[in-house]
Enzyme design. Structure first.
Site, PDB file in Angstrom:
ATOM      1  N   SER A  17       0.867  -1.171   0.000  1.00  0.00           N
ATOM      2  CA  SER A  17       0.000   0.000   0.000  1.00  0.00           C
ATOM      3  C   SER A  17       0.910   1.229   0.000  1.00  0.00           C
ATOM      4  O   SER A  17       1.908   1.238  -0.719  1.00  0.00           O
ATOM      5  CB  SER A  17      -0.918  -0.094   1.222  1.00  0.00           C
ATOM      6  OG  SER A  17      -1.900   0.886   1.186  1.00  0.00           O
ATOM      7  N   HIS A  43      -2.754  -1.141  -3.385  1.00  0.00           N
ATOM      8  CA  HIS A  43      -3.809  -0.161  -3.094  1.00  0.00           C
ATOM      9  C   HIS A  43      -3.381   1.132  -3.766  1.00  0.00           C
ATOM     10  O   HIS A  43      -2.243   1.552  -3.629  1.00  0.00           O
ATOM     11  CB  HIS A  43      -3.888   0.128  -1.593  1.00  0.00           C
ATOM     12  CG  HIS A  43      -4.254  -1.059  -0.774  1.00  0.00           C
ATOM     13  ND1 HIS A  43      -3.975  -1.133   0.559  1.00  0.00           N
ATOM     14  CD2 HIS A  43      -4.892  -2.203  -1.096  1.00  0.00           C
ATOM     15  CE1 HIS A  43      -4.436  -2.285   1.033  1.00  0.00           C
ATOM     16  NE2 HIS A  43      -4.988  -2.959   0.048  1.00  0.00           N
ATOM     17  N   ASP A 136      -4.053  -4.695   6.032  1.00  0.00           N
ATOM     18  CA  ASP A 136      -4.309  -5.665   4.967  1.00  0.00           C
ATOM     19  C   ASP A 136      -3.046  -6.509   4.708  1.00  0.00           C
ATOM     20  O   ASP A 136      -1.934  -6.029   4.854  1.00  0.00           O
ATOM     21  CB  ASP A 136      -4.720  -4.913   3.690  1.00  0.00           C
ATOM     22  CG  ASP A 136      -5.384  -5.818   2.668  1.00  0.00           C
ATOM     23  OD1 ASP A 136      -5.719  -6.958   3.016  1.00  0.00           O
ATOM     24  OD2 ASP A 136      -5.565  -5.371   1.515  1.00  0.00           O
TER      25      ASP A 136
END
Ligand SMILES: C[S@@+](CC[C@H](N)C(=O)[O-])C[C@H]1O[C@@H](n2cnc3c(N)ncnc32)[C@H](O)[C@@H]1O
Lengths: 198, 276
Positions: A17, A43, A136
Site C-alpha cells: 500500500s 492499493h 491488509d
C-alpha cells in the site's frame, strides 16, 4: 541470495500500500528475465487505468499487463490487479474479478488475493508484503504460511510506511525479512527458473 | 471473519441440492467468490457448518430468498465509471434517438442506481417519454429497493460528483427529495421503468432491445456461463443495438464476438452489426 529453507514456487505475489510503488519500481528495474509469473496487488488512489501499467512496463523488459477476468495465469508474465476490484485466484489457476464490499477498507484486498492463491497454489507459492499504512495482507500471509508457502516481508526499517510490514510480522513468522533495496535479489532467484541456492 | 470450513465436495453437494429443491443453479458461478459468499453467510447467520445451511434451506422455502440476497454481490453506485456514462450520453443515446421508441434492458440492476442514472439522462435528452426500461435481477430484495428509488443520503455527494463527471448539467439534487437520511428519487423518473425478476441462468429472452446493460454481473460467472448469457443477450439485441458491460468485462472469448464491433477502445460498449 541464500534462502532460509527450500523453495519451489509456481507463482509470486507482491503486494503493498502506501510507499510500496517506489519499492516495486526499484525492484522491476533490476529484474532479470522471469519464468515464474508475478501478480502485483497495490492499493492506489488513482483509478486512471493504464497509468500504472505504463509506469511499470517502462522499468522492465518483462511483459506487464492487467490481470483480466477468467484469464489463465501464464508463465513469464507480470500481472497487475485492476483498480477498485478484488482479484481472486480460481482453482484452475485463472483470475476472477469481484466488486464486492471493501475488506479492511480496501478494494483490492490483499488478503483476498493471498488467501485464494494459497488455496490454489498451496506450498508452491511465495509472497512479499511491502510498505503500507493499514493491516491488509497479514491474514493472507498467515494462510499462505499454513499451506507451506514462502513468506517474505519487507524490512519495516526500510519502509516508508512501516505499519503494514510490522503488523504482518506480529502475526506471522516470515521466512525472510528483506530490506527494500535487496528484494530484487530474492525475486530474481525465485522467478528466474534457475536452481535455488540454499 | 471466522466461519466454519467446508470442502469442495460439500460445496458441490449444496449446489446440487439448491437446484433440486428450488431450481436455482449456481454450478457455473465463479468458484472462488461463490465459496467466499457461502462462508460469509455461515458467519453472519451463525450457522455451524454447510450441513446446517443445507437443512435450513431444505426446511424453509423463505430462507432461500435470504440465501440469494447474501450470495449475490449487490455493490453498485449511480454513474459508476462516469466516463462510461458520458459516452452513453454523448454518443450512444444520440445514435438511438431517431428511433420512435427505445427499449432498454438493465440485467442485474441490483438496487437500481444504474437504472435511475439512465432515467435521468434520458429525461434530460427528452427521450424518457418514449423509452421503455426493463430492470431485472435475480434477487427479490434488491428489486424491491430499486422500485422504491430510495438511497442513503450520505451517498449523494459521490453520486452528484459522478453525475457531473458524466456530463450532467442540472442541479442533481433537483431529482430527489431528502427525508430521514434518505434521498427519494422523483416518481416521474419511474413512469417507464418495469422492475421484474429474471434469472440469467435459467430464464430466456423476452424482448428485443436497442440498448442492453449488464455491468459487473458476468465476472461472477465462469466462462461457460458467460458465453451462455452473452448468447441470450445476442438473441435480445436488435441489429445496430448496443451491449454495455462493466469496465473489466469482455465479449472477446465468446461466440458472439464476431457479430459485434467495439464502440471505442476505452469503454466496454459494443454495437451489433447489420447481418446483411
Ligand atoms: C455487482 S451487482 C451489479 C449492479 C450494477 N449493474 C452495477 O454495475 O453497478 C450484480 C448483480 O447481479 C445480480 N445477479 C447475480 N446473479 C444473477 C442471475 N443469475 N440473474 C440475474 N441477476 C443476477 C445480483 O443480484 C446483483 O444485484
Amino acid at each position: 541470495m541464500k534462502f532460509n529453507r527450500e523453495i519451489n514456487c509456481d507463482l509470486l505475489l507482491v503486494a503493498g500500500s502506501a510507499g510500496s510503488l517506489e519499492v516495486i519500481l526499484m525492484l522491476l528495474e533490476k529484474l532479470e528475465s522471469i519464468v515464474i509469473p508475478i501478480v502485483i496487488v497495490l492499493h492506489r488512489k488513482d483509478d486512471n487505468d493504464n497509468l500504472l501499467i505504463e509506469l511499470l512496463s517502462g522499468r522492465t523488459n518483462c511483459v506487464v499487463k492487467e490481470a483480466e477476468d477468467k484469464e489463465s495465469i501464464a508463465a513469464a508474465t507480470i500481472y497487475v490487479c485492476p483498480p477498485d476490484y478484488h482479484l481472486l485466484i480460481e482453482n484452475d489457476r485463472s483470475f476472477s474479478l469481484d466488486s464486492s464490499e471493501r475488506i479492511n477498507f480496501s478494494r483490492p484486498s490483499i488478503d483476498l488475493t493471498f488467501e485464494t492463491a494459497a488455496e490454489t497454489y498451496r506450498s508452491k507459492l511465495a509472497a512479499i508484503l511491502l510498505s503500507g499504512a493499514n493491516a491488509d495482507g497479514a491474514a493472507g500471509l498467515v494462510k499462505i504460511k499454513s499451506y507451506g508457502g514462502y513468506v517474505v516481508v519487507q524490512d519495516p526499517a526500510t519502509a516508508i510506511s512501516a505499519f503494514m510490514p510490522k503488523h504482518a510480522l506480529d502475526v506471522v513468522e516470515a521466512d525472510d525479512i528483506i530490506p527494500a533495496a535487496e528484494l530484487y535479489l530474492f525475486v530474481n532467484s525465485i522467478c528466474g527458473g534457475k536452481p535455488f541456492p540454499l | 471473519m471466522n466461519s466454519p470450513e467446508f470442502t469442495d465436495e460439500e460445496l458441490n453437494r449444496l449446489v446440487i441440492n439448491l437446484e433440486d429443491w428450488y431450481g436455482y443453479n449456481f454450478s457455473n458461478y465463479a468458484r472462488a467468490s461463490f465459496k467466499r459468499r457461502v462462508s460469509r453467510i455461515l458467519a453472519i447467520d451463525k450457522l455451524k457448518g454447510i450441513d446446517e445451511l443445507s437443512s435450513r434451506l431444505k426446511q424453509d422455502g423463505r430462507y432461500v430468498q435470504r440465501f440469494i440476497e447474501e450470495i449475490t454481490v449487490n455493490v453498485t453506485e449511480m454513474y459508476r465509471d462516469p466516463s462510461f456514462y458520458k459516452t452513453i450520453r454523448d454518443e450512444i443515446l444520440p445514435a438511438l434517438s431517431p428511433k420512435p421508441f427505445i427499449r432498454i434492458w438493465h440485467a442485474g440492476c441490483s438496487t437500481g442506481e444504474e437504472v435511475y442514472s439512465m432515467a435521468i439522462m434520458l429525461k434530460e435528452m427528452n427521450l424518457l417519454h418514449r423509452s421503455m426500461i426493463y430492470a431485472t435481477d435475480i434477487s427479490a430484495k434488491v428489486l424491491a429497493s430499486a422500485k422504491e428509488g430510495r438511497f442513503p443520503l450520505q451517498q449523494m455527494k459521490l453520486f452528484s460528483e459522478n453525475y457531473l463527471k458524466a456530463g450532467g448539467r442540472q442541479d442533481f439534487s433537483s431529482y430527489y427529495s431528502a427525508n430521514y437520511g434518505y434521498a427519494k428519487f422523483d416518481e416521474s423518473l419511474k413512469k417507464n421503468i418495469l422492475f421484474a425478476s429474471h434469472n440469467l441462468v435459467s430464464d430466456g429472452s423476452f424482448n428485443e432491445f436497442q440498448l442492453l446493460f449488464c455491468r459487473n454481473v458476468l465476472i461472477y460467472f465462469d466462462r461457460e456461463l458467460q458465453n451462455k448469457v452473452l448468447s441470450l443477450f445476442d438473441a435480445s439485441i436488435e441489429q445496430l443495438g448496443f451491449l454495455a458491460l462493466g469496465s473489466r468485462e469482455h465479449i472477446k472469448f465468446s461466440g458472439i464476438a464476431n457479430r459485434y464491433t467495439q464502440w471505442n477502445e476505452k469503454e466496454r460498449i459494443w454495437r451489433k452489426r447489420n447481418s446483411d
